[in-house]
Design an enzyme around this catalytic site. Structure first.
Site, PDB file in Angstrom:
ATOM      1  CB  CYS A   1      39.325  37.155  30.165  1.00  0.00           C
ATOM      2  SG  CYS A   1      39.962  36.762  31.816  1.00  0.00           S
TER       3      CYS A   1
ATOM      4  CG  HIS B   1      35.349  40.137  33.233  1.00  0.00           C
ATOM      5  ND1 HIS B   1      35.245  39.288  32.162  1.00  0.00           N
ATOM      6  CD2 HIS B   1      36.630  40.044  33.671  1.00  0.00           C
ATOM      7  CE1 HIS B   1      36.427  38.707  31.960  1.00  0.00           C
ATOM      8  NE2 HIS B   1      37.280  39.153  32.863  1.00  0.00           N
ATOM      9  CD  GLU B   2      38.428  42.397  35.998  1.00  0.00           C
ATOM     10  OE1 GLU B   2      39.051  41.473  36.592  1.00  0.00           O
ATOM     11  OE2 GLU B   2      38.631  42.670  34.808  1.00  0.00           O
TER      12      GLU B   2
ATOM     13  CG  HIS C   1      38.476  37.015  37.202  1.00  0.00           C
ATOM     14  ND1 HIS C   1      38.978  35.851  36.690  1.00  0.00           N
ATOM     15  CD2 HIS C   1      38.449  37.906  36.171  1.00  0.00           C
ATOM     16  CE1 HIS C   1      39.237  36.015  35.402  1.00  0.00           C
ATOM     17  NE2 HIS C   1      38.918  37.252  35.060  1.00  0.00           N
TER      18      HIS C   1
END
Length: 161
Positions: A95, A137-138, A141
């Site tokens: 990250c 993953h994004e 966020h």
């Protein structure tokens, strides 16, 4: 204009917030946000030799916006994940908000993502493997979830070699 100095680091409380959708009235702001995301991702690539995508909240832009640039730039506005596979795989995730730490996580092998592109046109993309894990993953966020929170166990952390 945002730079690498504006990238939120692990522990910043904004990284744990859920982002608001990009509103139609904010459409004129998207190009500037994308330019900032691109600039910071290029700085990360130059300094740490990694970076394929970045989420807006990593720069304190608390909007549901993801910028991906592997072989071409792609903007994901208000993305929604669906059809996440039952099949999972393990990987060492990294990250930009903690660039020297790797975290072992499990991700879905494939998924479908619905989103608006930079022209505010609806798009759908079926992703597998590396792209699938990257967008998970994004997307995390955007929901205030970091890969540290998805670690497989308490031994799933290591420093980048």
């Amino acid at each position: 204009m945002k730079t690498l100095a504006d990238l939120l680091q692990l522990g910043d409380p904004r990284l744990y917030e859920t982002c608001a959708p990009v509103l139609p009235a904010e459409r004129p702001l998207v190009a500037g946000w994308v330019a900032d995301l691109h600039r910071v991702m290029e700085e990360i690539r130059a300094r740490y030799q990694f970076g394929r995508a970045i989420a807006a909240p990593q720069l304190g832009i608390m909007k549901r916006l993801i910028y991906l640039n592997i072989d071409r730039p792609v903007v994901f506005i208000n993305p929604e994940l669906r059809e996440l596979s039952d099949e999972l795989f393990e990987l060492w995730d990294d990250c930009m908000s903690f660039p020297n730490l790797l975290v072992k996580v499990k991700r879905h092998a494939h998924l479908t993502i619905d989103y608006l592109d930079e022209n505010w046109q609806p798009q759908t993309w079926h992703m597998t493997g590396g792209l699938s894990e990257l967008l998970q993953h994004e997307y995390d966020h955007l929901n205030g979830v970091l890969c540290t929170m998805r670690a497989i166990d308490d031994k799933s952390f290591k420093w980048r070699p």
